[in-house]
Scaffold this active site. Structure first.
Site, PDB file in Angstrom:
ATOM      1  CG  HIS A  14      -5.283   5.991  -4.970  1.00  0.00           C
ATOM      2  ND1 HIS A  14      -3.963   6.206  -4.643  1.00  0.00           N
ATOM      3  CD2 HIS A  14      -5.831   5.377  -3.893  1.00  0.00           C
ATOM      4  CE1 HIS A  14      -3.730   5.738  -3.421  1.00  0.00           C
ATOM      5  NE2 HIS A  14      -4.862   5.236  -2.947  1.00  0.00           N
ATOM      6  CG  HIS A  16      -7.883   1.987  -0.652  1.00  0.00           C
ATOM      7  ND1 HIS A  16      -6.730   1.284  -0.377  1.00  0.00           N
ATOM      8  CD2 HIS A  16      -7.504   3.281  -0.817  1.00  0.00           C
ATOM      9  CE1 HIS A  16      -5.702   2.117  -0.360  1.00  0.00           C
ATOM     10  NE2 HIS A  16      -6.142   3.331  -0.639  1.00  0.00           N
ATOM     11  CG  LEU A  17     -12.800  -1.595  -5.252  1.00  0.00           C
ATOM     12  CD1 LEU A  17     -12.865  -2.440  -6.517  1.00  0.00           C
ATOM     13  CD2 LEU A  17     -14.144  -0.902  -5.017  1.00  0.00           C
ATOM     14  NE  ARG A  18     -10.663  -0.717   2.994  1.00  0.00           N
ATOM     15  CZ  ARG A  18      -9.606   0.076   3.087  1.00  0.00           C
ATOM     16  NH1 ARG A  18      -8.463  -0.240   2.536  1.00  0.00           N
ATOM     17  NH2 ARG A  18      -9.672   1.209   3.754  1.00  0.00           N
ATOM     18  CG  ASN A  42      -4.215  -0.959   1.055  1.00  0.00           C
ATOM     19  OD1 ASN A  42      -5.083  -1.081   0.198  1.00  0.00           O
ATOM     20  ND2 ASN A  42      -4.284  -0.050   2.019  1.00  0.00           N
ATOM     21  CE  LYS A 100       0.265   3.058  -2.930  1.00  0.00           C
ATOM     22  NZ  LYS A 100      -0.930   3.857  -2.839  1.00  0.00           N
ATOM     23  CG  HIS A 137       1.439   6.354   0.875  1.00  0.00           C
ATOM     24  ND1 HIS A 137       0.103   6.342   1.200  1.00  0.00           N
ATOM     25  CD2 HIS A 137       2.038   7.138   1.805  1.00  0.00           C
ATOM     26  CE1 HIS A 137      -0.092   7.084   2.278  1.00  0.00           C
ATOM     27  NE2 HIS A 137       1.064   7.572   2.667  1.00  0.00           N
ATOM     28  CG  HIS A 175      -2.668   9.781  -1.765  1.00  0.00           C
ATOM     29  ND1 HIS A 175      -1.350   9.882  -1.442  1.00  0.00           N
ATOM     30  CD2 HIS A 175      -3.021   8.499  -1.533  1.00  0.00           C
ATOM     31  CE1 HIS A 175      -0.926   8.697  -1.019  1.00  0.00           C
ATOM     32  NE2 HIS A 175      -1.913   7.850  -1.067  1.00  0.00           N
ATOM     33  CG  LEU A 220      -2.260   8.590   7.202  1.00  0.00           C
ATOM     34  CD1 LEU A 220      -1.669   7.334   7.791  1.00  0.00           C
ATOM     35  CD2 LEU A 220      -1.490   9.828   7.671  1.00  0.00           C
ATOM     36  CG  ASP A 248      -6.584   7.414  -0.893  1.00  0.00           C
ATOM     37  OD1 ASP A 248      -6.652   6.167  -0.880  1.00  0.00           O
ATOM     38  OD2 ASP A 248      -5.860   8.054  -0.118  1.00  0.00           O
ATOM     39  CG  HIS A 252     -11.104   2.283   7.479  1.00  0.00           C
ATOM     40  ND1 HIS A 252     -10.257   1.222   7.669  1.00  0.00           N
ATOM     41  CD2 HIS A 252     -10.419   3.189   6.741  1.00  0.00           C
ATOM     42  CE1 HIS A 252      -9.096   1.470   7.073  1.00  0.00           C
ATOM     43  NE2 HIS A 252      -9.164   2.659   6.496  1.00  0.00           N
ATOM     44  CB  ALA A 264      -5.483   6.737   7.788  1.00  0.00           C
TER      45      ALA A 264
HETATM   46  O1  DOR Z   1      -6.063   7.267   4.401  1.00  0.00           O
HETATM   47  C1  DOR Z   1      -5.660   6.280   3.839  1.00  0.00           C
HETATM   48  N1  DOR Z   1      -6.352   5.114   3.849  1.00  0.00           N
HETATM   49  N2  DOR Z   1      -4.490   6.357   3.208  1.00  0.00           N
HETATM   50  C2  DOR Z   1      -3.913   5.266   2.684  1.00  0.00           C
HETATM   51  O2  DOR Z   1      -2.846   5.391   2.143  1.00  0.00           O
HETATM   52  C3  DOR Z   1      -4.526   3.931   2.845  1.00  0.00           C
HETATM   53  C4  DOR Z   1      -5.968   4.035   3.017  1.00  0.00           C
HETATM   54  C5  DOR Z   1      -6.625   2.741   3.481  1.00  0.00           C
HETATM   55  O3  DOR Z   1      -6.315   1.689   2.924  1.00  0.00           O
HETATM   56  O4  DOR Z   1      -7.475   2.798   4.359  1.00  0.00           O
HETATM   57 ZN    ZN Z   2      -4.937   4.979  -0.891  1.00  0.00          ZN
END
Ligand code: DOR
Ligand code: ZN
Length: 354
Positions: A14, A16-18, A42, A100, A137, A175, A220, A248, A252, A264
């Site tokens: 899991h 997030h690479l953006r 996302n 997802k 999620h 998560h 989150l 996860d 940011h 989050a």
């Molecule tokens: O804390 C989180 N950040 N929970 C998520 O489900 C998404 C993630 C994000 O994309 O920043």
């Molecule tokens: Zn996530």
């Protein structure tokens, strides 16, 4: 005497690479240790179709550091307009490894997610038919439900009815942050598994408010009370094949987190394996580290385990892992476990860099 452990190279189930500059900045921190990762869809706009996933995968491959050996395992973002046949085609070609589910409004960039889960039943039934897993999620979004109860309420009101409606669907509760989630996974049939993050093993909700509000511990699902943290640690370190690592890691820029309405997400890729070894050592369970980080995930996803191995070594001095990463979008703070870390990933073998 120095202690070393050799384990199969781990995967991150899991991540997030953006995109764009942020993708280029964070990718090296994952590929250093992990062979593969389930890539969260996302983005803005989200990765919804097979064509979107192909384009995103190509951008990830283009952003790889020279010589890196890394396979992005792509996912599609489920919407109420998702076409079951597009999903089946993308799975059939090997492009995607999961779909997802974000309940609309549950978290960062989830606005295009699912409002009424009954509307996606045809997609879920098709996925069950072809054996394609659903990553979820697992939090309800209604404002009346307390933020600390959203996972437990989701299990009762969404997940259990969904599993009754589509019993053949293979699901990953991502998560998991509560003992309710752990107990539910343990009580279910073998088509339910869960990922656990490194930060939820190391913090509880007290950390978010220690001496002031600490936005870098806000993610989150939100961290819960300590008894839940203990249940997560017990599950992760037990060797039980239904639990595996999904960091996860969710970068940011600091400006977006240190704000009146902070985002989050915890950025933990740089120290994920060091944190994990620390937790497993504390729990007296280093013998189960490989199962959690490298074996259980591939088994559930029906993928081969990695051939390559990594070596973790316990250093006499604390590691000096950078506290932040500089990116063109701003500084990104790295997860601070608030303890000295001694386990370093010292070696990959065979070394496959050019
Ligand atoms: O804390 C989180 N950040 N929970 C998520 O489900 C998404 C993630 C994000 O994309 O920043
Ligand atoms: Zn996530």
């Amino acid at each position: 005497m120095s202690q070393t452990i050799a384990i199969r190279r781990p995967d991150d189930w899991h991540l997030h690479l953006r995109d764009g500059d942020m993708l280029k900045a964070v990718l090296p921190d994952t590929v250093r240790d992990f062979a593969r990762a389930i890539i969260m869809p996302n983005l803005v706009p989200p990765v919804v179709t097979g064509a979107d996933a192909t384009a995103y995968r190509d951008r990830i491959l283009d952003a790889l550091p020279r010589g890196a050996v890394f396979e992005p395992l792509m996912t599609l973002y489920l919407t109420e307009a998702t076409d079951p046949e597009d999903v089946a085609r993308a799975a059939g070609s090997g492009l995607i490894k999961a779909v997802k589910l974000y309940p609309a409004g549950a978290t960062t960039n989830s606005d295009s997610g699912v409002k009424d889960i009954s509307r996606v039943t045809p997609v879920l039934e098709r996925m069950a038919e072809i054996g394609l897993p659903l990553c979820m999620h697992g939090e309800v979004t209604s404002a009346e439900v307390d933020i600390f109860d959203r996972e437990a309420v989701f299990i009762d009101t969404v997940l259990e009815p969904l599993r009754e409606r589509v019993p053949g669907l293979r699901i990953i509760m991502e998560h998991v942050t509560t003992s309710d989630g752990i107990d539910y996974v343990k009580s279910a049939a073998d088509n339910l598994a869960a990922t656990l993050t490194t930060h939820h093993l190391m913090i509880n909700r007290n950390h978010i408010f220690k001496g002031g509000i600490r936005p870098h511990y806000y993610c989150l699902p939100i961290a819960k009370r300590q008894t839940h943290q203990m249940a997560l640690r017990a599950a992760a370190t037990s060797g039980d094949s239904r639990f595996f690592l999904g960091t996860d890691s969710a970068p940011h820029p600091d400006g977006a987190k240190e704000s009146a309405c902070g985002c989050a997400g915890v950025y933990n890729s740089p120290n994920a394996m060091s944190c994990l070894a620390h937790v497993f050592e504390e729990e007296g369970a280093l013998q189960h580290l490989e199962a959690f980080a490298s074996l259980n995930g591939p088994a559930y996803y029906k993928l081969p385990v990695n051939e390559e191995k990594i070596t973790l070594k316990k250093m006499p001095e604390p590691l000096s892992i950078p506290a932040s990463l500089q990116t063109p979008d701003g500084t990104v703070t790295v997860f601070d476990p608030e303890c000295a870390l001694h386990w370093a990933v010292v070696r990959h073998e065979p070394v496959e860099y050019e």
